[in-house]
Motif scaffolding. Structure first.
Motif, PDB file in Angstrom:
ATOM      1  N   ARG A  24       9.027 -18.251  11.282  1.00  0.00           N
ATOM      2  CA  ARG A  24      10.129 -17.302  11.223  1.00  0.00           C
ATOM      3  C   ARG A  24      10.045 -16.615   9.876  1.00  0.00           C
ATOM      4  NH1 ARG A  24      15.013 -16.860   9.178  1.00  0.00           N
ATOM      5  NH2 ARG A  24      16.552 -15.574  10.277  1.00  0.00           N
ATOM      6  N   CYS A  25      10.046 -15.281   9.897  1.00  0.00           N
ATOM      7  CA  CYS A  25       9.883 -14.507   8.672  1.00  0.00           C
ATOM      8  C   CYS A  25      11.215 -14.447   7.921  1.00  0.00           C
ATOM      9  CB  CYS A  25       9.416 -13.095   9.036  1.00  0.00           C
ATOM     10  SG  CYS A  25       9.306 -12.012   7.604  1.00  0.00           S
ATOM     11  N   THR A  26      11.188 -14.816   6.634  1.00  0.00           N
ATOM     12  CA  THR A  26      12.428 -14.749   5.854  1.00  0.00           C
ATOM     13  C   THR A  26      12.715 -13.309   5.431  1.00  0.00           C
ATOM     14  OG1 THR A  26      11.315 -15.126   3.739  1.00  0.00           O
ATOM     15  CG2 THR A  26      12.036 -17.078   4.965  1.00  0.00           C
ATOM     16  N   GLY A  27      11.713 -12.440   5.545  1.00  0.00           N
ATOM     17  CA  GLY A  27      11.905 -11.036   5.176  1.00  0.00           C
ATOM     18  C   GLY A  27      12.669 -10.265   6.232  1.00  0.00           C
ATOM     19  N   CYS A  28      12.208 -10.327   7.487  1.00  0.00           N
ATOM     20  CA  CYS A  28      12.832  -9.512   8.541  1.00  0.00           C
ATOM     21  C   CYS A  28      13.530 -10.368   9.594  1.00  0.00           C
ATOM     22  CB  CYS A  28      11.784  -8.614   9.197  1.00  0.00           C
ATOM     23  SG  CYS A  28      10.531  -9.493  10.144  1.00  0.00           S
ATOM     24  N   GLY A  29      13.376 -11.687   9.493  1.00  0.00           N
ATOM     25  CA  GLY A  29      14.081 -12.562  10.418  1.00  0.00           C
ATOM     26  C   GLY A  29      13.399 -12.741  11.768  1.00  0.00           C
ATOM     27  N   ALA A  38       0.764 -13.605   6.752  1.00  0.00           N
ATOM     28  CA  ALA A  38       1.792 -12.621   6.389  1.00  0.00           C
ATOM     29  C   ALA A  38       2.429 -12.111   7.665  1.00  0.00           C
ATOM     30  CB  ALA A  38       1.175 -11.467   5.606  1.00  0.00           C
ATOM     31  N   CYS A  39       3.684 -11.685   7.563  1.00  0.00           N
ATOM     32  CA  CYS A  39       4.402 -11.206   8.741  1.00  0.00           C
ATOM     33  C   CYS A  39       3.797  -9.884   9.220  1.00  0.00           C
ATOM     34  CB  CYS A  39       5.876 -11.011   8.393  1.00  0.00           C
ATOM     35  SG  CYS A  39       6.820 -10.296   9.767  1.00  0.00           S
ATOM     36  N   PRO A  40       3.402  -9.797  10.505  1.00  0.00           N
ATOM     37  CA  PRO A  40       2.840  -8.540  11.014  1.00  0.00           C
ATOM     38  C   PRO A  40       3.900  -7.457  11.216  1.00  0.00           C
ATOM     39  CG  PRO A  40       3.003 -10.149  12.774  1.00  0.00           C
ATOM     40  CD  PRO A  40       3.425 -10.860  11.519  1.00  0.00           C
ATOM     41  N   HIS A  41       5.179  -7.841  11.104  1.00  0.00           N
ATOM     42  CA  HIS A  41       6.260  -6.873  11.288  1.00  0.00           C
ATOM     43  C   HIS A  41       6.646  -6.201   9.977  1.00  0.00           C
ATOM     44  CE1 HIS A  41       6.590  -8.502  15.301  1.00  0.00           C
ATOM     45  NE2 HIS A  41       6.792  -9.709  14.796  1.00  0.00           N
ATOM     46  N   CYS A  42       6.741  -7.006   8.876  1.00  0.00           N
ATOM     47  CA  CYS A  42       7.262  -6.446   7.624  1.00  0.00           C
ATOM     48  C   CYS A  42       6.384  -6.760   6.420  1.00  0.00           C
ATOM     49  CB  CYS A  42       8.683  -6.943   7.368  1.00  0.00           C
ATOM     50  SG  CYS A  42       8.740  -8.648   6.766  1.00  0.00           S
ATOM     51  N   ASP A  43       5.271  -7.465   6.634  1.00  0.00           N
ATOM     52  CA  ASP A  43       4.299  -7.750   5.576  1.00  0.00           C
ATOM     53  C   ASP A  43       4.770  -8.810   4.580  1.00  0.00           C
ATOM     54  OD1 ASP A  43       1.727  -7.393   4.626  1.00  0.00           O
ATOM     55  OD2 ASP A  43       2.365  -5.990   3.076  1.00  0.00           O
TER      56      ASP A  43
HETATM   57 ZN   LIG Z   1       8.832  -9.993   8.646  1.00  0.00          ZN
END
Ligand SMILES: [Zn+2]
Lengths: 128, 391
Positions: A24-29, A38-43
């Motif tokens: 679960r990405c802490t950047g974009c949730g 790295a998150c492919p949605h928000c890096d």
């Molecule tokens: Zn993200």
């Protein structure tokens, strides 16, 4: 978790002990699967490991037709977990041809020869 | 896009050739490529020493431009070995146009060869090797029969969402075969009915063996030069009006919507570069690795609304005599499919625009769309071609 290995190895080692984890990405949730550095949605490179609840829905389905000597027919499905990620899997408690799109399933980890693999079982209620 | 619009019609395909389609026992990939390359250069009215740009790709060798350059005796100033799967040889167009426009090179040879059908290194061995050099740890353990199972999953979703039927999928194969029967170079030319397709051996449900492309040997090549230079060469130039490539995912399990491919993007971008729309196109060559492909690409490229590809092909629209000729050589389903088909779709489009189609010629065709697909609905590349009248 340790920083001394990549997420692929960590994910597999956890599976080998029977634990299925997704990120679960802490950047974009958003949830992320398969595991990424790295998150492919928000890096963002800040990704937590979480245990998915296990519930999911069959999104697409095929039966691979094989001779008995080659292992016989086998189900290959794409399953959308309720967390919003999709993965390939097998619906293990139904005959290959009996799996339908919309079927509700539960994830479980099969550990065989020390190696963990995510499988799914159809649950009551059948296809949506 | 203004720069790309400026490239519209700036280069032309002036030579094409195929060699060894079907069964070519005793030939290597390189030999099939070399025969095709020499024939395409000759067709262009050029000599191999005129070639100063090379584009090629191989399903096996990752440094494939090197042996090709060595074998053909080239010294190219422009080299593109981009490997996107079967769409590669269509995706090679736009960078080559830019290289020609910039003066980096003046004559680009795009070439391919594969002895996939008769090669001693079989598909099984290649599949085993790929597990090590190109791993997919989140798919391989479930034993999908790739690539077929990926397309089967897409077909299952299309059927679920839009009511597309196995009969409609079969109609794609039947139309391809009807075209192949008009093409003496096609590998499979026996009559094929909807019933034949439905009763053929199931491979990965809902796709039967007749929903799957052929496995053949074969080579193909084409030569691209500036529009200015094309005027002085012997064959009728076929101008590149638009080209674009898109990748949204590699694995089928990472594809967000299995009923919508990145052909939506490559098609829209190629049409924008060409300043054209689907109704402007006279003939289509769509990479039909599986019957569902033709339906998906007709929709994604804008020839029918999303979800209506099934009824569209059922109407006979794409078969000989239909309003929208699709895969006039018989396609990957019935003409040829030596591992990667993209270059053959493009070559057939060129032949149609030259008027060289023989019994399968689409009379008066001035515009064509050639669309390549790679891997498991992973890469998409769209080219829009036209005769001098369309410039
Ligand atoms: Zn993200």
């Amino acid at each position: 978790m340790t920083e001394s290995q990549g997420v692929e190895a960590f994910h597999q080692l956890e599976l080998n002990t029977g634990r299925f984890l997704i990120q679960r990405c802490t950047g974009c949730g958003k949830h992320v699967y398969y595991p990424r550095e790295a998150c492919p949605h928000c890096d963002s490179t800040s990704l937590d490991w979480i245990s998915p609840k296990g519930g999911g829905t069959v999104y697409a389905v095929t039966t691979v037709r094989r001779k008995p000597a080659e292992g016989g027919d086998i189900n290959v499905s794409l399953v959308d977990l309720d967390e919003g990620v999709r993965l390939m899997g097998r619906i293990d408690n139904l005959a290959p041809g009996a799996v339908s799109i919309g079927q509700r399933v539960n994830a479980r980890v099969q550990v065989k020869d020390g190696k963990g693999l995510v499988l799914f079982d159809a649950v009551d209620g059948g296809a949506l | 896009m203004s720069t790309l619009r400026g490239l519209r019609g700036s280069a032309a395909i002036v030579g094409v050739a195929t060699f060894g389609n079907g069964l070519s026992p005793g030939f290597t990939d390189m030999e099939l490529l070399a025969r095709s390359a020499h024939a395409a250069v000759e067709d262009a009215g050029l000599r191999m020493s005129d070639i100063d740009g090379l584009c090629t790709a191989s399903g096996g060798a990752s440094m494939w431009p090197l042996p090709v350059i060595e074998y053909l005796g080239l010294n190219p100033r422009y080299i593109d070995g981009t490997m996107l799967g079967g769409s590669s040889f269509i995706a090679h167009l736009l960078p080559a146009m830019q290289a020609i426009r910039s003066g980096q090179c003046s004559a680009v040879l795009v070439c391919y060869g594969s002895a996939q059908r008769t090669s001693t290194v079989g598909r099984r061995e290649m599949g085993q090797l790929r597990r090590f050099v190109d791993p997919q740890p989140y798919e391989y353990p479930y034993e999908p029969m790739l690539p077929a199972s990926a397309y089967a999953l897409a077909a299952s979703r299309h059927m679920h969402e839009f009511g597309t039927t196995r009969e409609q999928l079969a109609d794609v194969a039947v139309a391809a075969r009807a075209w192949a029967r008009l093409n003496p170079d096609a590998f499979m030319r026996a009559p094929l009915t909807r019933e034949d397709v439905l009763k053929s051996r199931m491979v990965s449900e809902p796709l039967s063996v007749r929903d799957c492309c052929l496995v053949t040997d074969g080579g193909g090549a084409y030569v691209l030069v500036s529009a200015e230079r094309a005027k002085s060469l012997p064959k009728k130039p076929v101008y590149v009006l638009g080209n674009a490539t898109a990748v949204w995912n590699r694995q089928i399990s990472s594809m967000r919507d299995l009923t919508a491919t990145s052909a939506k993007q490559s098609g829209a971008d190629a049409f924008a570069m060409a300043g054209m729309k689907p109704s402007d196109i006279d003939v289509l060559e769509l990479y039909d690795a599986f019957t569902i492909n033709t339906i998906l690409f007709l929709e994604d490229l804008g020839f029918c609304p999303k979800g209506e590809g099934g009824p569209f092909v059922e109407s006979g629209m794409i078969a000989p005599g239909g309003k929208l000729p699709v895969n006039t050589n018989g396609g990957g389903l019935s003409c040829t499919h030596p591992g990667m088909y993209g270059i053959f779709a493009l070559i057939e489009a060129v032949r149609q625009l030259r008027g060289e189609g023989g019994d399968r010629q689409v009379i008066g065709a001035m515009t064509a769309l050639a669309h390549g697909n790679g891997s498991t609905l992973s890469s998409q590349s769209t080219a829009i071609l036209g005769t001098a009248e369309t410039l």
